[in-house]
Design an enzyme around this catalytic site. Structure first.
Site, PDB file in Angstrom:
ATOM      1  N   ARG A 168      -4.637  41.140   4.036  1.00 27.59           N
ATOM      2  CA  ARG A 168      -4.755  42.430   4.623  1.00 27.59           C
ATOM      3  C   ARG A 168      -5.795  42.467   5.756  1.00 27.59           C
ATOM      4  NH1 ARG A 168      -6.545  45.849   0.267  1.00 27.59           N
ATOM      5  NH2 ARG A 168      -4.488  46.565  -0.227  1.00 27.59           N
ATOM      6  N   TYR A 169      -6.881  41.523   5.520  1.00 31.57           N
ATOM      7  CA  TYR A 169      -7.892  41.517   6.573  1.00 31.57           C
ATOM      8  C   TYR A 169      -7.580  40.112   7.340  1.00 31.57           C
ATOM      9  CZ  TYR A 169      -9.914  45.092   3.543  1.00 31.57           C
ATOM     10  OH  TYR A 169     -10.155  46.060   3.113  1.00 31.57           O
ATOM     11  N   ARG A 211      -9.546  36.751   5.366  1.00 27.12           N
ATOM     12  CA  ARG A 211      -9.444  36.280   3.946  1.00 27.12           C
ATOM     13  C   ARG A 211      -8.391  36.863   3.403  1.00 27.12           C
ATOM     14  NH1 ARG A 211     -12.353  40.392   5.627  1.00 27.12           N
ATOM     15  NH2 ARG A 211     -13.161  42.272   4.438  1.00 27.12           N
ATOM     16  N   CYS A 258      -5.453  38.632 -18.517  1.00 25.54           N
ATOM     17  CA  CYS A 258      -6.998  38.993 -18.586  1.00 25.54           C
ATOM     18  C   CYS A 258      -7.422  38.790 -20.055  1.00 25.54           C
ATOM     19  CB  CYS A 258      -7.356  40.272 -18.037  1.00 25.54           C
ATOM     20  SG  CYS A 258      -6.529  40.642 -16.618  1.00 25.54           S
ATOM     21  N   CYS A 309      -8.830  46.516 -19.346  1.00 30.13           N
ATOM     22  CA  CYS A 309      -9.702  47.685 -19.120  1.00 30.13           C
ATOM     23  C   CYS A 309      -8.739  48.841 -18.985  1.00 30.13           C
ATOM     24  CB  CYS A 309     -10.446  47.324 -17.697  1.00 30.13           C
ATOM     25  SG  CYS A 309     -11.147  45.837 -17.794  1.00 30.13           S
ATOM     26  N   CYS A 323      -8.054  50.062 -15.287  1.00 28.92           N
ATOM     27  CA  CYS A 323      -7.657  48.998 -14.344  1.00 28.92           C
ATOM     28  C   CYS A 323      -6.475  49.582 -13.292  1.00 28.92           C
ATOM     29  CB  CYS A 323      -7.038  47.765 -15.041  1.00 28.92           C
ATOM     30  SG  CYS A 323      -6.273  46.556 -13.885  1.00 28.92           S
ATOM     31  N   ARG A 347      -4.685  47.674 -11.652  1.00 30.68           N
ATOM     32  CA  ARG A 347      -3.678  46.923 -11.754  1.00 30.68           C
ATOM     33  C   ARG A 347      -2.957  46.974 -12.826  1.00 30.68           C
ATOM     34  NH1 ARG A 347      -6.491  42.412  -8.741  1.00 30.68           N
ATOM     35  NH2 ARG A 347      -6.124  42.889  -6.259  1.00 30.68           N
ATOM     36  N   ASP A 394     -10.218  54.115  -8.679  1.00 32.13           N
ATOM     37  CA  ASP A 394      -8.716  54.067  -7.839  1.00 32.13           C
ATOM     38  C   ASP A 394      -7.932  55.025  -8.686  1.00 32.13           C
ATOM     39  OD1 ASP A 394      -9.018  52.299  -5.904  1.00 32.13           O
ATOM     40  OD2 ASP A 394      -9.163  50.663  -7.380  1.00 32.13           O
ATOM     41  N   ASP A 425     -11.249  52.425  -1.899  1.00 33.57           N
ATOM     42  CA  ASP A 425      -9.998  51.795  -1.631  1.00 33.57           C
ATOM     43  C   ASP A 425      -9.102  52.792  -1.143  1.00 33.57           C
ATOM     44  OD1 ASP A 425      -8.321  49.320  -1.172  1.00 33.57           O
ATOM     45  OD2 ASP A 425      -9.819  48.603  -2.748  1.00 33.57           O
ATOM     46  N   LYS A 444     -10.526  48.945   1.762  1.00 30.85           N
ATOM     47  CA  LYS A 444     -11.591  49.927   1.538  1.00 30.85           C
ATOM     48  C   LYS A 444     -12.674  49.862   2.622  1.00 30.85           C
ATOM     49  CE  LYS A 444     -12.448  45.924  -1.778  1.00 30.85           C
ATOM     50  NZ  LYS A 444     -11.699  45.208  -0.921  1.00 30.85           N
TER      51      LYS A 444
END
Ligand SMILES: *Cc1c(COP(=O)(O)O)cnc(C)c1O
Ligand code: SF4
Length: 344
Positions: A86-87, A90, A99, A103, A106, A108, A266, A303, A310
């Protein structure tokens, strides 16, 4: 302690009432459950700051119209499977969907929990993309949680990334040092080392996650010269008070972890009960400023829904729009987006 991975397990552990279990089965069918042994040990009551992060609730079935399957738009910027660019400088590499805990908030949550790591061939294809794009100076391993991979696989991955001349930094986004500190072995830590600057960004949301074993794991990582930063999610009922956040950030710094980001929650599906308003987040950050040394203060970020990246939640980027709870957010490229706080 073994991980609890179902409503039945949670009933056996005394974290869910047997009478409430049947109603939670549709939640289990929709979103994976996993409470690691370390986090089971850190929960004193199901509704405490650790318990609420991992124990499913009926509120997850209440999906608001604005909530999305891919709230931060990772898919919109994916040139190669597993990679988000996206940037300019990076990329993030989603090496696994697994995981050590799942959570409840989450971002995702629609994709995590599917078994399966990126294959060897997929990793090579993603790193080939990095190698031919010399503007990329940093590779960020994420998931799922990249540190669920074996120490041997992680060593191989780090060696491959370090072999790309333009890459200077390796970043790892993980919850493992707190939720599964036993994975932070000497073998893992030595495999993380290379010619690159290694930065580990620890996801933690409550001071009670920092058990004695977590402290040992973080000391080991720090001792290996790995830079330790954190990211937290601002969560209603978990850490949305000045005292809880102060306690969390002070605990982090004691473990030599510099608070980096505090994320606004989010628009993932079935998560509105965790989401604060933007105004509440701004007020908390204001109350912390001055009370806490600057080194203890993360940047509060949001975000932008839909994949626009973000931005810090401050008046340069986030301004009130004409209705109560309505905001206008400017992205890093100057695009303007509407945002609405949850109704309550
Ligand atoms: C968050 C994010 C990053 C890292 O951003 P920093 O501000 O450098 O921490 C990189 N790529 C994507 C796609 C991201 O969502
Ligand atoms: S550890 Fe990270 S990726 Fe995994 S469920 Fe929690 S927030 Fe999601």
């Amino acid at each position: 302690m073994k991980a609890a991975v179902s409503v039945d397990d949670l009933v056996r552990e005394g974290l869910v009432d047997a009478a409430e279990a049947p109603a939670l089965l549709p939640v289990e069918a929709e979103f994976r459950i996993r409470v690691s042994g370390a986090m089971r040990g850190a929960i004193s009551a199901p509704d405490d700051g650790v318990g609420r992060q991992f124990i499913p609730s009926l509120q997850e079935l209440d999906v608001k119209p604005e909530e999305m399957g891919d709230p931060i738009g990772d898919d919109a910027h994916s040139p190669v499977k597993g990679l988000t660019h996206r940037y300019p400088d990076r990329v993030i590499l989603h090496v696994t969907k697994t995981c050590e805990v799942y959570c409840r908030f989450c971002f995702r949550r629609e994709t995590v929990g599917d078994d399966g790591h990126l294959t060897e061939a997929e990793v090579i294809a993603a790193l080939d993309y990095v190698a031919v794009n010399p503007a990329i100076r940093e590779v960020i391993l994420t998931g799922g949680d990249p540190l669920v991979l074996s120490a041997r696989r992680i060593r191989g991955l780090v060696e491959r990334i370090a072999a790309i001349p333009g890459v200077e930094t390796l970043r790892i986004h993980t919850r493992v040092p707190v939720v599964a500190p036993e994975r932070v072995t000497d073998e893992l830590v030595s495999g993380l080392g290379s010619r690159l600057t290694t930065v580990l960004v620890l996801h933690a949301n409550h001071a009670a996650e920092f058990t004695e074993s977590a402290r040992v794991a973080l000391r080991r990582l720090d001792g290996a010269g790995i830079m330790l930063l954190s990211q937290s999610v601002l969560l209603r009922g978990v850490n949305d008070s000045v005292e809880t956040l102060e306690h969390l950030f002070r605990e982090m710094l004691r473990c030599r972890v510099k608070p980096y980001y505090l994320h606004h929650c989010d628009l993932a599906k079935g998560v509105s009960h965790f989401r604060t308003t933007i105004g509440e987040g701004v007020a908390l950050m204001k109350a912390l400023r001055g009370r806490l040394a600057g080194v203890l203060l993360p940047t509060y970020v949001i975000d932008i829904p839909g994949g626009f990246g973000k931005v810090p939640v401050n008046a340069d980027y986030v301004t009130p729009a004409d209705a109560p709870g309505a905001w206008r957010i400017t992205d890093w490229q100057g695009g303007v987006h509407d945002y609405r706080d949850p109704n309550r």
